[in-house]
Structure formats: structure tokens, C-alpha cells
Design a protein around this motif. Structure first.
Motif, PDB file in Angstrom:
ATOM      1  N   SER A 194       0.845  -1.184   0.000  1.00 26.48           N
ATOM      2  CA  SER A 194       0.000   0.000   0.000  1.00 26.48           C
ATOM      3  C   SER A 194       0.890   1.248   0.000  1.00 26.48           C
ATOM      4  CB  SER A 194      -0.956  -0.032   1.191  1.00 26.48           C
ATOM      5  OG  SER A 194      -1.954   0.953   1.044  1.00 26.48           O
ATOM      6  N   SER A 195       0.816   2.095   1.043  1.00 29.55           N
ATOM      7  CA  SER A 195       1.768   3.199   1.113  1.00 29.55           C
ATOM      8  C   SER A 195       3.187   2.665   1.204  1.00 29.55           C
ATOM      9  CB  SER A 195       1.463   4.093   2.319  1.00 29.55           C
ATOM     10  OG  SER A 195       0.283   4.836   2.100  1.00 29.55           O
ATOM     11  N   TYR A 198       4.271   2.038  -2.272  1.00 27.42           N
ATOM     12  CA  TYR A 198       4.598   3.348  -2.834  1.00 27.42           C
ATOM     13  C   TYR A 198       5.992   3.780  -2.389  1.00 27.42           C
ATOM     14  CZ  TYR A 198       4.231   8.539  -2.180  1.00 27.42           C
ATOM     15  OH  TYR A 198       4.437   9.889  -2.126  1.00 27.42           O
ATOM     16  N   ALA A 220       0.645   2.547  -3.763  1.00 27.42           N
ATOM     17  CA  ALA A 220      -0.117   3.779  -3.960  1.00 27.42           C
ATOM     18  C   ALA A 220       0.765   4.798  -4.665  1.00 27.42           C
ATOM     19  CB  ALA A 220      -0.594   4.316  -2.621  1.00 27.42           C
ATOM     20  N   TRP A 223       0.033   8.686  -6.618  1.00 33.10           N
ATOM     21  CA  TRP A 223      -0.721   9.171  -5.461  1.00 33.10           C
ATOM     22  C   TRP A 223      -1.815  10.159  -5.844  1.00 33.10           C
ATOM     23  CZ3 TRP A 223      -0.457   7.651  -0.363  1.00 33.10           C
ATOM     24  CH2 TRP A 223      -1.226   8.404   0.533  1.00 33.10           C
ATOM     25  N   LEU A 226      -4.523   8.431  -7.755  1.00 33.82           N
ATOM     26  CA  LEU A 226      -5.217   7.487  -6.874  1.00 33.82           C
ATOM     27  C   LEU A 226      -6.217   8.214  -5.987  1.00 33.82           C
ATOM     28  CD1 LEU A 226      -5.677   4.814  -5.302  1.00 33.82           C
ATOM     29  CD2 LEU A 226      -3.624   5.367  -3.975  1.00 33.82           C
ATOM     30  N   ASP A 230     -10.115   7.373  -6.070  1.00 31.52           N
ATOM     31  CA  ASP A 230     -10.831   6.916  -4.876  1.00 31.52           C
ATOM     32  C   ASP A 230     -11.946   7.879  -4.494  1.00 31.52           C
ATOM     33  OD1 ASP A 230      -9.391   4.619  -4.650  1.00 31.52           O
ATOM     34  OD2 ASP A 230      -8.215   5.225  -2.904  1.00 31.52           O
ATOM     35  N   ILE A 414      -6.900   0.300  -3.898  1.00 30.69           N
ATOM     36  CA  ILE A 414      -6.021   0.758  -4.977  1.00 30.69           C
ATOM     37  C   ILE A 414      -6.285  -0.132  -6.186  1.00 30.69           C
ATOM     38  CG2 ILE A 414      -3.647   1.145  -5.715  1.00 30.69           C
ATOM     39  CD1 ILE A 414      -2.892   1.452  -2.780  1.00 30.69           C
TER      40      ILE A 414
END
Length: 530
Positions: A194-195, A198, A220, A223, A226, A230, A414
Motif C-alpha cells: 500500500s503506502s 509506494y 499507492a 498518489w 489514486l 478513490d 487501490i
């Protein structure tokens, strides 16, 4: 001894500050237990060790939590703060085994807007024998839609969050390892989802010397897009009460998708191996009479589901800005409670796009020219800092780095095709004559939700595969994933390097990985429409 990666200026300064004790802290001269406590108070111009103590109890309870991280070997726990700028205050921890250190270092990633040390991930790496480090990414966590307030109030902390904190922590951790053990780590790895994924891609792009190998799960990395995608999903389902998709409606939609497309991959198992092959249209569930969410969908619900599948497009040109969620992921969609919408993108727009604590997401619309202009202006300003989408991984490849990326096809936070898009951009950058798979491979996991869970086989050891690749030159041609029900493994499937997919060989148990081969698929029909 080989030093794994170039240290930052902060870390080099710390090495010099700690060097007088490095020889004394070598196990042959002084016990590591004594060496641990000797680290307290050591400092460099931008780094200070605030605590260093041996943990021999087998567990650590993170601050603010009642759940202990347990089954830990005895280790030296180092806490410190990095201040590379006047606005920066990056907290970090380094955990170093007292016994049976494997000679390697692992940095671990974060989730969401971060703001906390990743204690559980530190424990995972410590049990593997690694010296390991984590950072809070330079700010303290805040709840819900205020999670990004730090970046509005202290702009330098946005850079800390985006990339500086992980780089500074990596260099500092290596310096501490050198000082503690009397030698540098032989290999350095970064593991995140996830992060954290990233952060891994950001490391490969901006600081290719920090790590020898990186596992980047469900990253992610795009960013700003995304956040837009989202937020569009939140608005599609939750802004208008008529569009709400409660659990019965999502269940109905999911059952219809599986019934329509499950057999497409040759095995009927409740999982879509490549959801792009499924073109199920929610209009097939449209109500003919009275609406009932467990039997049919209203016209507004049909359009909401279509919009989530379709993803965000440029309202002026129709160009895809960010992919939608895959068919088959419906049970995990976060768009459920109008009173508590998915906060991560709302925080982004509240604090980084509009810088307005009173901003209301319900008033925003990408199709409104002024709103879309505000989005574009913010993206122009933020993307150079926050996005890890640069396709040129030449420096990382040149130093021998290896990158493994994975993404669950049922990811609800994501969109999985984001990983495919980035992988494709790297292949395009290097050209068809370059063997990108010699240093970078992507694995798509059927039935897997965000970073884990789901209906498919979702348990696998990507890190072990990375170790074999970096340390022994054995590239992963397939990675076996398992599914367990009530603690009993009932299914094994191979994950294949994209664009290959696992194809049933036509004989043998369909729950046995040995019954599948990795092959190039037939040309896929994209699921980004209607």
C-alpha cells in the motif's frame, strides 16, 4: 565486507559520531547487550538517539495499543529522531537481534497517511533474523479526514512523508548497524504494501543505492491520481442516496459477476484469474418492478456500479485518469457508509487541494469545470513531490537491484490495474529489446483484496523469493500462494510473472499448484467499460 547501498549525509555524520565506539562494540570486545545501552545519547548534526535498550521479554506493546507484538527474539531497540530540515521531526526505530543476526537489513513500509512506526512489520523482520527499521514518515498520525493536515501546516513534512523519511531512515539504520555489530549489512531490502509499496517504488526511483531488493505490494505510487480515483468512487456511490450500494446489493452484484465469468479461466472456483476478461454489465440486474437490493438494482445503483468499474476519466476528453476496481472485488468495496466515507482521499482534497478545513466532499464534482481545474492545478503542484511513477529504473538496475511487485485483483482501495499501468510504463521506457524481467517482475494475485485477505489463495512469501533472486540469482518464475480455511490449507495456486497467468493443465486436482502452468494469456478484453 560489502556495504549495501550508499549512506545519506545524515547517516555518514552519524557513523563519524558513533565510530569511536564501533570497534569497542564488536562482539569480540564487548557484549552486544552492553553495546546497546552505549548507543543512548549519541547524535549527529541532524540525528539523535533518544533510547536504546535490550528487550528480552519476547514482546513489545506499541504506544497507545494494548496488543503486544510477541514471539520476539532478544534484541536491541533503538529509538531516535531525524531533523534534516527545521520543520522535520522524523521518528524512527531500529531493532537489531542480539543473537543469530542474519547479516542483513530490512526497512519496512507504512500504510495510509502513516504517522506511526510499523511495529508489526518490525516484528516480522526481527523473527526472520534481520536488523530492521521503521519510521513514522515525519509526522504524528491524525484521525480520519484530518490525516493530511500535517502537510498543510508544515509543507516540508509532505516531502518527509513522500520520500525523505524513508531515505534518511535507511542510511541512519545502516550506520547504527555498523556501530552496533562492527560491520555493515551484507544486503539491504525494503518490504512494504500500500503506502509501503509506494515507498518502495519511490526508493527505487529516487534513491536506487539504498536497497538491493524491494518488495512493493499494491503500491499507492500514482498518489495524486489514486486520490482522485478513490474520491470519484466515494462520490459515485455515497453522494446521492439513490446510488447507495448496501451489503445486499454488493452481494447480489458479486454473485452475478461470478456466475457470469467464473468459468472463463477454465476452472470454476469462485475466483476470476483475470477480471479484465469479464465484461459483466450491472444493467443485467436492473429492476423491472419494485426495487429490492437483494434481488435487483435500481437505475442509479446500476450507474454507480458501472462508474466504480470504469474508474475516473477526464470529463473533457474521456481519457482514463485512473483505473476502476475490478469485477469480483464487490464484497470489499469501501463505499458503504455515507456517514463514514473512505477518509484517505477526502483528507487529500481537504488539506492539500483546497486547504480548507470546512471543505465538504459532497459539494465536489470532477465534471464541474472549476472543480476539475482545481484538481489539475493541485496535481501539477503535488505530483512532482508525491508521485512515484517515473519509469526510468536504470540506476536501480545498473547497481544490480531487484524489484518484485504484487497486487491483488480484488483490491478495493487501490485499483489493481494501476500496477499493470506502471509496469507497462517501465517496459515501454526500456523498449521491447530490453529484458525488464531481468530485474523487475510483477505478480497479480487472483481473489486477493488490499494487501491480503480475499477469496483466493492470498498467503505467499514474496520476500523469500526476492532473497533467492538477489543472493543466488534465481529469478522467480512462479510463487506458490495458499488459501486456508479455519487454519487448514485447502488450495494452492501459482502466482505467475505478469503478463503470464496460471492455466489449468487439464488434469490433476484444481486445488493443487502442480496442476497449473504459467502461460501468456489470450488477448484480454479490458474491464474498464462500460
Amino acid at each position: 565486507m560489502r556495504i549495501a547501498g550508499r549512506m545519506s549525509a545524515t547517516a555518514l555524520a552519524m557513523v563519524l559520531a558513533l565510530w569511536p565506539m564501533a570497534e569497542a562494540s564488536h562482539p569480540a570486545a564487548q557484549s552486544l547487550t552492553e553495546a546497546c545501552s552505549a548507543l543512548v545519547g549519541r547524535s549527529a548534526p541532524t540525528a539523535t538517539i533518544t533510547s536504546a535498550q535490550v528487550v528480552a521479554t519476547g514482546s513489545v506493546t506499541p504506544p497507545g495499543s494494548t496488543n503486544a507484538i510477541s514471539n520476539l527474539p532478544t534484541f536491541c531497540r533503538v529509538e531516535g529522531v531525524l531533523m534534516p530540515t527545521s520543520q522535520s521531526r522524523i521518528l524512527f526505530e531500529v531493532w537489531m537481534p542480539i543473537e543469530r543476526w542474519n547479516g542483513k537489513f530490512a526497512g519496512v513500509g507504512n500504510g495510509g497517511w502513516a504517522g506511526t512506526i510499523s511495529y508489526s512489520a518490525l516484528g516480522d523482520q526481527l523473527r526472520r533474523g534481520y536488523a530492521t527499521a521503521s519510521t513514522n514518515t515525519g509526522h504524528e498520525a491524525a484521525p480520519g479526514v484530518n490525516a493530511a493536515r500535517f502537510a498543510h501546516e508544515q509543507p516540508e513534512q509532505l516531502i518527509d512523508f513522500a520520500y525523505r523519511s524513508q531515505h534518511e531512515t535507511a542510511g541512519t539504520a545502516k550506520a547504527l548497524i555498523q556501530a552496533f555489530y562492527g560491520r555493515s549489512p551484507e544486503r539491504s531490502y525494503f518490504i512494504g504494501c500500500s503506502s509501503g509499496g509506494y515507498e518502495g517504488l519511490m526508493e527505487a526511483q529516487r534513491f536506487p543505492s539504498d536497497y538491493d531488493g524491494i518488495v512493493a505490494g499494491a503500491p499507492a505510487n500514482n498518489w495524486t491520481r489514486l486520490m482522485a480515483g478513490d474520491l470519484d468512487g466515494v462520490m459515485a456511490v455515497l453522494r446521492d442516496p439513490a446510488s447507495h450500494l448496501p451489503a445486499p446489493a454488493l452481494g447480489l452484484l458479486h454473485r452475478a459477476v461470478i456466475a457470469s465469468c467464473d468459468a472463463t479461466d477454465g476452472v470454476t472456483d469462485g475466483v476470476l484469474d483475470d477480471p479484465r476478461q469479464c465484461t459483466f454489465d450491472p444493467a443485467r440486474l436492473a429492476c423491472g418492478g419494485d426495487a429490492s437490493p437483494d434481488r435487483c438494482l435500481t437505475a442509479a445503483q446500476v450507474e454507480a456500479a458501472r462508474r466504480v468499474y470504469r474508474g475516473l476519466t477526464d470529463p473533457r476528453t474521456g481519457t482514463q485518469l485512473f483505473p476502476g476496481l475490478a469485477r469480483g472485488s464487490e464484497p470489499y468495496w469501501p463505499h458503504r457508509d455515507p456517514a463514514s466515507p473512505f477518509p484517505i482521499p477526502i483528507a487529500h482534497y481537504k488539506w492539500l487541494v483546497f486547504a480548507n478545513a470546512e471543505w465538504d466532499w459532497k459539494t465536489f464534482d470532477f465534471r464541474d469545470p472549476d472543480d476539475f481545474k482545481a484538481h489539475l492545478e493541485a496535481e501539477t503542484r503535488l505530483a512532482p513531490i508525491m508521485n512515484a511513477t517515473a519509469p526510468d529504473l536504470g540506476a536501480f538496475r545498473q547497481r544490480g537491484g531487484k524489484l518484485l511487485q504484487y497486487h491483488g485483483w480484488n483490491d478495493q482501495l487501490i485499483a489493481p490495474e494501476n500496477s499493470i499501468d506502471y509496469y507497462g510504463s517501465v517496459r515501454t521506457h526500456f523498449g521491447r529489446d530490453e529484458d525488464v524481467t531481468a530485474f523487475y517482475r510483477l505478480f497479480m494475485a487472483p481473489g486477493m483484496a488490499h494487501c491480503g485477505g480475499g477469496t483466493g489463495p492470498t498467503a505467499f512469501d514474496m520476500q523469500a523469493a526476492l532473497e533467492q533472486w538477489v543472493e543466488h540469482g534465481v529469478a522467480p518464475d512462479r510463487i506458490v500462494a495458499t488459501r486456508a480455511v479455519n487454519g487448514v490449507v485447502d488450495r494452492l495456486r501459482p502466482l505467475c510473472p505478469y503478463p503470464q497467468v496460471a492455466v489449468y493443465a487439464g488434469r490433476g486436482d484444481t486445488n493443487d499448484a502442480a496442476s497449473f502452468v504459467c502461460r501468456e494469456p489470450v488477448p484480454a478484453t479490458t474491464g474498464r467499460t462500460p
